[in-house]
Design an enzyme around this catalytic site. Structure first.
Site, short mmCIF file in Angstrom:
data_model
loop_
_atom_site.label_atom_id
_atom_site.label_comp_id
_atom_site.label_asym_id
_atom_site.label_seq_id
_atom_site.Cartn_x
_atom_site.Cartn_y
_atom_site.Cartn_z
N GLY A 16 6.07 6.26 -0.83
CA GLY A 16 4.72 5.98 0.20
C GLY A 16 3.65 6.85 -1.67
N LEU A 98 5.35 -6.49 9.87
CA LEU A 98 4.05 -7.56 9.93
C LEU A 98 4.10 -7.04 11.63
CD1 LEU A 98 1.88 -9.64 9.36
CD2 LEU A 98 3.44 -11.10 9.95
N ASN A 113 -5.06 -2.90 5.59
CA ASN A 113 -3.31 -2.76 4.76
C ASN A 113 -4.43 -3.07 3.66
OD1 ASN A 113 -0.81 -3.51 4.13
ND2 ASN A 113 -1.55 -6.21 3.86
N HIS A 115 -3.75 -4.84 -0.47
CA HIS A 115 -2.18 -6.51 -0.93
C HIS A 115 -1.79 -6.10 -2.28
CE1 HIS A 115 0.70 -9.74 -0.65
NE2 HIS A 115 -0.88 -9.51 -1.56
#
Length: 194
Positions: A16, A98, A113, A115
């Site tokens: 994380g 997902l 999200n 990315h």
């Protein structure tokens, strides 16, 4: 006039690092005043994000996909956690699954999200490695709302990252982390300001 509090949940699969960056920004009061990190949901141990959140007094909940027979049951548990904690927005920070079912329906246009590419380029896993193999001069970071398709939802913010000829993955990864605060702050501000 005091703005209404907006409750965020952070979902993270592994250690994380990006989640810790958000928690540090919240701790340092750099996020908008009405942003509240209500809960950190994590899956795998060890979780640096869960440990950091615990130290800040933020609620943490472990929801391990391996404990559920179906994806639907896993997502239902996540939805239960969101409902119990009155979550307004969900931020996926290195979340490896997902989302497709009731959680996505209940939180349409409210699941974010992050990315590691300038979408729509280099979708899916190992986006930095994909960009390196392609030989780009720039890739970057994108935050977006999720939908039923991988890395295809409405873009919130993007930040270009320079790639140099002799870069190793570690060089680029370090550059991503050094620049992540900028896009995280922009993303929270975009959401809060509508």
């Amino acid at each position: 006039m005091i703005q209404n509090k907006i409750n965020f949940a952070i979902l993270s699969t592994n250690y994380g690092r990006s989640a810790i960056r958000v928690l540090k920004l919240w701790e340092e009061k750099k996020l908008p005043d009405n942003v509240n990190i209500e809960v950190v949901v994590y899956q795998n141990l060890p979780s640096g994000a869960a440990e950091y959140a615990d130290n800040l007094g933020i609620k943490t909940v472990r929801v391990n996909k391996e404990d559920f027979k179906t994806r639907e049951a896993f997502e239902q548990k996540l939805l239960d956690v969101m409902t119990e904690n009155k979550i307004d927005y969900i931020f996926l920070l290195a979340f490896s699954y997902l989302i497709k079912h009731d959680l996505l329906k209940q939180y349409a246009d409210r699941i974010i999200n992050i990315h590691p590419s300038l979408l729509p380029a280099f979708k899916g896993h190992k986006a930095i490695q994909q960009a390196m193999e392609y030989g780009v001069a720039y890739s970057g970071i994108t935050t977006h709302f999720i939908d039923m398709h991988m890395d295809k939802g409405k873009i919130i913010a993007q930040l270009p990252i320079r790639f140099f000829k002799n870069d190793t993955f570690e060089d680029i990864d370090k550059r991503y982390m050094e620049n992540s605060d900028q896009i995280l702050l922009e993303t929270f501000n975009e959401i809060v300001n509508g």
